[in-house]
Motif scaffolding. Structure first.
Motif, short mmCIF file in Angstrom:
data_model
loop_
_atom_site.label_atom_id
_atom_site.label_comp_id
_atom_site.label_asym_id
_atom_site.label_seq_id
_atom_site.Cartn_x
_atom_site.Cartn_y
_atom_site.Cartn_z
N ARG A 1 58.00 84.76 7.84
CA ARG A 1 57.01 84.29 7.17
C ARG A 1 55.66 84.51 8.15
NH1 ARG A 1 57.65 78.21 6.06
NH2 ARG A 1 59.27 79.16 4.50
N LEU A 2 55.79 84.34 9.26
CA LEU A 2 54.90 84.74 10.20
C LEU A 2 54.36 86.16 10.13
CD1 LEU A 2 53.32 83.56 12.62
CD2 LEU A 2 54.97 84.46 14.34
N GLU A 3 55.33 87.00 10.14
CA GLU A 3 55.07 88.24 9.74
C GLU A 3 54.15 88.68 8.45
OE1 GLU A 3 58.30 91.11 12.21
OE2 GLU A 3 58.78 90.29 10.06
N GLY A 4 54.29 87.79 7.59
CA GLY A 4 53.79 87.99 6.22
C GLY A 4 52.42 87.29 6.52
N GLU A 5 52.15 86.29 7.28
CA GLU A 5 50.85 85.82 7.53
C GLU A 5 49.95 86.62 8.02
OE1 GLU A 5 51.36 82.01 9.32
OE2 GLU A 5 52.43 81.16 7.46
N LEU A 6 50.58 87.53 9.04
CA LEU A 6 49.69 88.47 9.65
C LEU A 6 49.57 89.76 9.03
CD1 LEU A 6 51.36 87.52 13.26
CD2 LEU A 6 48.84 86.86 12.53
N SER A 7 50.57 90.02 8.01
CA SER A 7 50.40 91.35 7.49
C SER A 7 50.62 92.49 8.38
CB SER A 7 49.13 91.54 6.77
OG SER A 7 48.67 90.42 5.94
N THR A 8 51.54 92.12 9.31
CA THR A 8 52.22 93.28 10.14
C THR A 8 53.51 92.99 10.61
OG1 THR A 8 51.54 94.70 12.03
CG2 THR A 8 51.12 92.23 12.25
N ARG A 9 54.25 93.96 10.96
CA ARG A 9 55.49 93.60 11.49
C ARG A 9 55.59 93.60 12.94
NH1 ARG A 9 60.37 94.34 9.58
NH2 ARG A 9 59.78 95.18 7.64
N LEU A 10 56.13 92.46 13.58
CA LEU A 10 56.16 91.99 15.02
C LEU A 10 57.31 92.32 15.62
CD1 LEU A 10 54.58 88.54 14.50
CD2 LEU A 10 53.45 90.42 15.30
N LEU A 11 58.42 92.61 14.98
CA LEU A 11 59.75 92.87 15.57
C LEU A 11 60.40 94.03 14.99
CD1 LEU A 11 61.23 89.16 15.74
CD2 LEU A 11 60.20 90.45 17.72
N GLN A 12 60.99 94.78 15.93
CA GLN A 12 61.98 96.02 15.59
C GLN A 12 63.19 95.86 15.67
OE1 GLN A 12 60.49 98.92 14.22
NE2 GLN A 12 62.51 99.35 13.59
#
Length: 331
Positions: free
Chosen positions: A38-49
Motif C-alpha cells: 500500500r505504501l509503494e502504491g501511494e508513492l507510485s514507486t517500488r521501495l523493496l526488491q
C-alpha cells in the motif's frame, strides 16, 4: 500515509526480511506485506526488491528510508516534548465532610489517572470555613453550600468567584432504629418535627442556616438538644440514640452498616434541599491545573449522580458563572 507504515518499512529494511520484521512487530506476515504494498502504491514507486535471501531497498527505497528514519525521530521528539510539558502544579481543593465522604476518593483517583503530575492539596472542613479560605486565596476550588448573600467584604470577594451549581441533595431525618418503637414513615414534612429531639450543626454552618429558614417557613420552633460541628461526633450521637439529625444521605456514606442501624426519612418540603456549588477563584486567577481540576470535579459529580452512587442527589441546571445574589439559591 501513516506513521505506522513508515515504522513498518524502516523495520523491514533494518532486518532485511519481511518475515523477521513481522515477528519483531508482532504482525502477521501477510498484513505487513499488504502495508508495504500500500505504501509503494501511494508513492507510485517500488521501495523493496525481493530476493531469495530476503529484501533490499531499491534506490528509491534507500532515499525514502533515510527520510522515514528522520520523520520517526521527529515524531518521537514531539511525543517526548508533549509528555514533558504535560499539566503540572499544585491545586488546593476544599470539601465539606459530607461531600468528601462521597466525592473525595473518586476525585483523587480521577486526577491521578488524568493528570498524574498535578499535586492535589485536599482540605476537609465546614462549608463556612472553606468559604473564608477561598476568599483568603488559601484554596483554588471548593464545594460550598452557603454562599454570601448579603453586603459586606466577603460578598465583594465572592463576586469574583466562578460558581457552578452542581447538585441538589434531599434532606433526611436520620435516627437510630433502636429509638423507634414503630415503623417510621417514608417521608415527613418540617411541620411534623416540632417534638423531635434534634442534634444539628451550629448556626454558621451552611446546612443549619438553611434548616433554620425551613423551620421558619413551616412555623416550627425546633427542639434542638445538641449542636455539633463534627460530623463524626454528630453521627455517633445519633447512632447511640441520643437524638435525630437532619442531613443529606452523604452524612452516612462513610458509616458501615448504616442501612441496618439507622432510619432515614426523606423531608418532602419543596425548598428543603441542599444545593452544592462548585466555587473557585475567577478564571483569570486559576492556573491551568486548577482549571483542569474544576472540569474533573464536575465530571466526577455527574458520574456519581448518574450511576446512582450519590443517593438522594440530582443534577442542577448547568451554569458557568452565577451571580452571588441569584434568587434560585436555596441552601
Amino acid at each position: 500515509m501513516e506513521l505506522r507504515q513508515l515504522r513498518y518499512f524502516v523495520r523491514v529494511v533494518e532486518m532485511g526480511s519481511i518475515s523477521r520484521a513481522a515477528l519483531d512487530l508482532n504482525l502477521v506476515q501477510s498484513a505487513l506485506s499488504q502495508q508495504i504494498t500500500r505504501l509503494e502504491g501511494e508513492l507510485s514507486t517500488r521501495l523493496l526488491q525481493r530476493t531469495p535471501q530476503g529484501v533490499t531497498p531499491t534506490e528509491a527505497g534507500v532515499a525514502f528510508f533515510r527520510e522515514a528514519q528522520l520523520t520517526l525521530r521527529h515524531a518521537e521528539q514531539a511525543i517526548r516534548a508533549a509528555q514533558q510539558a504535560r499539566l503540572s502544579g499544585t491545586v488546593s481543593v476544599g470539601l465539606a465532610p459530607t461531600t468528601a465522604a462521597v466525592l473525595g476518593l473518586p476525585l483523587m483517583q480521577a486526577m491521578r489517572e488524568r493528570y498524574p503530575d498535578v499535586r492535589l492539596h485536599m482540605v476537609e472542613s465546614l462549608s463556612g470555613h472553606l468559604s473564608a479560605m477561598l476568599n483568603a486565596r488559601q484554596l483554588d476550588l471548593a464545594v460550598l453550600f452557603d454562599l454570601p448573600m448579603a453586603g459586606g467584604q466577603s460578598l465583594q470577594a465572592a463576586r469574583r468567584w466562578s460558581v457552578l451549581p452542581l447538585i441538589e441533595e434531599d434532606i433526611f431525618l436520620i435516627s437510630a432504629r433502636l429509638t423507634r418503637a414503630k415503623k417510621f414513615p417514608q417521608s415527613l414534612r418540617m411541620s411534623q418535627l416540632c417534638d423531635e429531639p434534634l442534634i444539628l450543626p451550629t448556626g454558621p454552618h451552611g446546612l443549619r442556616s438553611g434548616l433554620n429558614a425551613a423551620f421558619s417557613r413551616a412555623k416550627v420552633d425546633p427542639r434542638v438538644i445538641m449542636e455539633m460541628d463534627s460530623l463524626a461526633m454528630l453521627m455517633d450521637a445519633v447512632s447511640a440514640g441520643l437524638g435525630s439529625t437532619l442531613q443529606p444521605w452523604a452524612a452516612v456514606a462513610r458509616m458501615q452498616g448504616a442501612t441496618e442501624s439507622l432510619c432515614m426519612t426523606r423531608i418532602t418540603d419543596d425548598q428543603v434541599k441542599r444545593v452544592n456549588f462548585l466555587c473557585g477563584l475567577s478564571d483569570d486567577e486559576l492556573s491551568p491545573a486548577a482549571l483542569a481540576t474544576r472540569v474533573v470535579m464536575a465530571d466526577c459529580v455527574r458520574s456519581l449522580v448518574r450511576s446512582g452512587v450519590w443517593l438522594g442527589a440530582s443534577l442542577s441546571v448547568p451554569a458557568s458563572n452565577m451571580e452571588m445574589g441569584h434568587s434560585s439559591i436555596k441552601f
